[in-house]
Design an enzyme around this catalytic site. Structure first.
Site, PDB file in Angstrom:
ATOM      1  N   SER A  51      89.626  38.144  63.093  1.00  0.00           N
ATOM      2  CA  SER A  51      88.549  38.364  62.806  1.00  0.00           C
ATOM      3  C   SER A  51      88.267  40.296  62.386  1.00  0.00           C
ATOM      4  CB  SER A  51      87.754  38.279  64.339  1.00  0.00           C
ATOM      5  OG  SER A  51      88.360  39.166  64.764  1.00  0.00           O
TER       6      SER A  51
ATOM      7  N   GLY B 213      97.193  36.172  65.497  1.00  0.00           N
ATOM      8  CA  GLY B 213      96.364  36.564  66.343  1.00  0.00           C
ATOM      9  C   GLY B 213      94.593  35.732  65.840  1.00  0.00           C
ATOM     10  N   CYS B 214      93.748  35.347  66.879  1.00  0.00           N
ATOM     11  CA  CYS B 214      92.911  35.011  66.458  1.00  0.00           C
ATOM     12  C   CYS B 214      91.876  36.345  66.249  1.00  0.00           C
ATOM     13  CB  CYS B 214      92.218  34.216  67.358  1.00  0.00           C
ATOM     14  SG  CYS B 214      91.872  34.450  69.653  1.00  0.00           S
ATOM     15  N   TYR B 215      92.207  37.316  67.323  1.00  0.00           N
ATOM     16  CA  TYR B 215      91.241  38.782  67.209  1.00  0.00           C
ATOM     17  C   TYR B 215      91.929  39.539  66.352  1.00  0.00           C
ATOM     18  CZ  TYR B 215      88.824  38.427  72.147  1.00  0.00           C
ATOM     19  OH  TYR B 215      88.138  37.850  73.337  1.00  0.00           O
TER      20      TYR B 215
END
Lengths: 344, 344, 344, 344
Positions: free
Chosen positions: C152, C147-149
């Protein structure tokens, strides 16, 4: 082929770096910046960290000329001419992004910009709009890359002037531009706090790109053309949207107007003629070298509406300069320029 | 005076609530919303929490009429006419923000909008542009509030048509609007991800506000006027910026054009004629009921450029409706409307 | 190598197209879209006109499998698993961008997402974060792209957990994301009129990416780690900015924290550790596959602040998927991904 | 009551003008601006044309003191103290928006800001957060209006510290602010071209508002409190969104945390405690004097999340200063401040 970028820390210069880093045949050998001379590029601009291992040089063309085969000069007008002169003297091919050699009539230049430092090169520069001057650009040594607004206005308008389909009087050009077109100017009106949710017209019928549009429109028409050019500032970073309003010399339908554009640009990769019912958007061209064009005839009111969109930093500046450089160097014209706009 | 707001959960309706909450003489007694009937206003819209202690009603004018003296109808066109008819029947004064009674020619209405449900009220509505129809608005019982684009185009243009200073043929109107003008439509093109950093022309020479502009332009000129109207969508929430391009019938300087505007609007609080050298901006009018206007003559090319800016939700909708209501009720025209635009 | 993109009309799918069009070794052979089946890509998305000469297919993996060697599945969670199963059955390698195979614990998956349609593939997918799982990704046939979060948060945090330098309790992750992370959802809150000049926290300590972060954090720590994950919506199209707040287990200076990051990522092209005094920005990574990371120790208060930025559609989705595909296929890991962020 | 605004051409000063123009009991008698001395307000700021018929004065408090009963000083820190001293000497009540009198400990002030020009007034200023210091503000002659970030952090946090419900160590404050908080600074990072679609943390654990937050947190806790304060810059003009992360000293549910906030702010008009399930947004408070607060307990991870939103120029500066002035003058506290946020 080694290329230098003069004025590499301005917006057009940085966009040249972004695009050149993708170009398989052009290698960045020198980047200059008065304000950042000595500073590594990636330190000054974190977006470039890990991408370009060079430091900015001071803009000393005499000293730097031997380190490049071709130069892009992205300097302010008047500052560009002396640099161009030195580079040409040293045998370096030049694609100039400033306004210094766009106008072919020195009197017109000086009326809008003031005295010109190197008028001897007037007439030696080819106007860098490949869709109009491809033959002269092949192998050229000095190219004057068009302004962003003129590119957006000239591409949709020229086919109609050439065909004699629109009157040469009373042409109105209403353009809307993102703020990067003004460069990195520390002007309060360009602050986020003052431009977000804002927009306005500026330099109404008094912008320096008007004579450039008129120059190319006149060539196309075969007689003097004057235009009313009204630029607007939009709350976007990039992009120019242009509407040209003109009057047909004979009844013209939307279908016929589009057919004329399609015919004119059938072989042009970077000019996309939109199908009837679609209008150009900034989003469809952002980051790419495309110019999208469309036409709608308001037959009821005798007005022909021509629309275009482009990215002012790409087709309006750095991308078009590279397109010219490809022609100057004999590379395929689209080399390094096959970028697709972000969506979203 | 008790006022009801029909369609209070749309953008124009919400803006009515924001402005009415500041009005010393109008008290919101009823708010309707089909989708949110029964829901407390502050729960549906957190910005209104602590400001308005009402719940949304279903839009049933028969049942609600007795609870208001004046109604604002901010409903979609065609949906408004039957509500207006019931309210008028019940003796409620109505300021209608829909398009249903703006056009005075039923054939024109039906050509652009389709069949009209209550044509019997055609001709009973006063066009709610106080700067043009103030006398008829005093004490009026049914007011058709103008469209946002027409307000922005008609105010700068009318003085020139009245004075016979511009040709009635070939008028071009290039407008740029924030997205709230389209209402809270769940259209992919209105998503932040697709509109930010974007802009485009739409409904080129085919927008329903064109006949409304032509209606008022024709009254001013004393003869039929046609216009080419080209609206654009901007990446802003609010605001309309309009450029009107027309041709003078005699040489007109910028100074003379501005003098004409100043004379026309000398007594108008909400129309500000800008001094020479200044152009209207969205920021200067955002949230306020002002319309800023300017004129620039491009004498070289025989074109007169008229510019305006306004907030589409205030002077273009809710604010103008309250200005009309003040006149209908005999209140001072600026009551509740003395708001200053945000800066920044 | 022929690649298919399932769900090519969503934001992650479109970003795959943009990036794949630059990839010298991957050729797009199939694109699917339920809503746009049959429509030419360039007609549906004008940005792709002239760039990709294909029409959307309906998402029928049985029929399409033979036309691709590798598939990117950019479908909603739950919709992805059956497509992945069919493709794997047919011998097609799959880089799955959905959430269906990211979690290795089926119970955790079902607690957050509901029943899983093809649990038999659980445990056969490699977690597609090359910086952590490069060896397993080489030659893998099924990759679950993060996932993107999580990308990060995990990249800056993992080195500290591995080194035992931060407590595993009380970790707080405050992330801020552009709206494209939500996909092209027709939600009123994602309209430009409601998101511009707006921001908010959402799904506070209740977002589905929390268990994914915890899974990878636990692997790094060698024991269970829980986090408080608070995502925010920003008025930007792209980008995630993450701040991780944790407590050192021993005194840690900013210099030492940065040294640890530098050591961890010394050989990673796409992770840039910023020098002391610099913080990650969205602009520096927009459109690129970089993740910028930084660390600041607030020794006075016993808190270590880890910061990161990435483009949610590139390193957070499509770019990372291509990075994985390069590893799956044995290509150089950076192939097709050497893009520089726009500036401006 | 006649009021003067010193520093009226900065963002906080302009916001004072906008709000004071709506105040029924305060009349603007003097506005000063060093850069624009002599210029009519409406000429310098077109938004104010037709609203305020004054010219800017040079900031000469000796000369101007007799023309006002109360002064708002919206000057940079250090520049404010001497002006405040002169005004107080002349008997003018002062609401100071600068940082000069916010900190009560001179050593702390000088550690963060450098030497103080008029330390004799230290201890004579009341901290202008009416929700905490209402009694002392009534009739006060010198008020130090809080910083924007401290207001956003202190309001949600103080009730928990007072109740001893959260640990005083390890508090983390992650704030996100629009760019107007930085004033009209001509900094390249604040240009639209560089801030749009961008965001970043800055002055991590090193911002001057940290000691101010700690001062008020310590008062509430009855013992020294330190915080890790991490401000972020958002691509919005206005608004601050704050998340406070702290650890409960005993198990606290979301319901109990919200009940504590509701109890603390039951009688406070300008603090709205949101119902469970709702989070503060910038849009709901923009242009208004409200501060919206919420709490969510992440019991699983032992973390309490407190959220707030406010408009940095209103509740964070000009609006709060007027709220204080109302108390200083004995007017109703909400006078002139009943504004509803724009929607949209």
């Amino acid at each position: 082929m080694r290329v230098g970028v003069f004025g590499a820390s301005g917006y057009a210069g940085l966009e040249l770096l972004r695009l050149l880093l993708r170009h398989p045949k052009l290698e960045i050998s020198v980047v200059t910046s008065e304000q950042r001379a000595g500073q590594p590029v990636g330190e000054a601009f974190p977006a470039l960290r890990g991408r370009l291992d060079l430091a900015f040089d001071a803009a000393e063309p005499e000293r730097l000329a031997s380190r490049m085969d071709l130069a892009f000069t992205a300097l302010p007008h008047a500052a560009s001419a002396p640099t161009v002169a030195v580079l040409r003297e040293a045998g370096v091919a030049v694609a100039d992004i400033s306004a210094d050699y766009r106008l072919r009539d020195r009197a017109v230049y000086e009326a809008w910009y003031g005295p010109h430092g190197h008028p001897e090169l007037f007439g030696k520069a080819v106007y860098g709009l490949p869709e109009l001057y491809r033959d002269q650009l092949a192998g050229a040594q000095l190219v004057a890359c068009p302004g962003c607004y003129p590119t957006s206005a000239v591409l949709p308008l020229v086919p109609f002037l050439r065909a004699g389909l629109v009157e040469t009087a009373g042409i109105v050009i209403d353009s809307k531009s993102g703020v990067s077109g003004a460069g990195r100017k520390l002007d309060a009106g360009f602050l986020f706090a003052e431009l977000d949710e804002n927009a306005k017209a500026y330099k109404v019928a008094d912008h320096r790109h008007a004579p450039e549009i008129e120059q190319e429109a006149s060539v196309a028409a075969g007689k003097p053309v004057q235009v009313t050019f009204v630029p607007h500032l939009l709350p976007t970073v990039r992009g120019i949207l242009t509407a040209v309003y003109c009057r047909p010399t004979q009844p013209v339908s939307t279908a016929r107007a589009l057919a004329l554009l399609q015919e004119a640009y059938a072989d042009e990769f970077f000019v996309r003629v939109l199908p009837e019912g679609e209008t150009p958007t900034l989003a469809s061209v952002r980051g790419s070298n495309f110019c999208d064009v469309a036409a709608i005839a308001d037959e009821r009111n005798g007005t022909l509406v021509l629309l275009s969109s482009l990215d002012n930093l790409v087709k309006g500046a750095a991308g078009q300069a590279i397109q010219c450089a490809n022609l100057m160097a004999g590379f395929p014209e689209t080399e390094g320029l096959l970028e697709t706009a972000f969506l979203p």
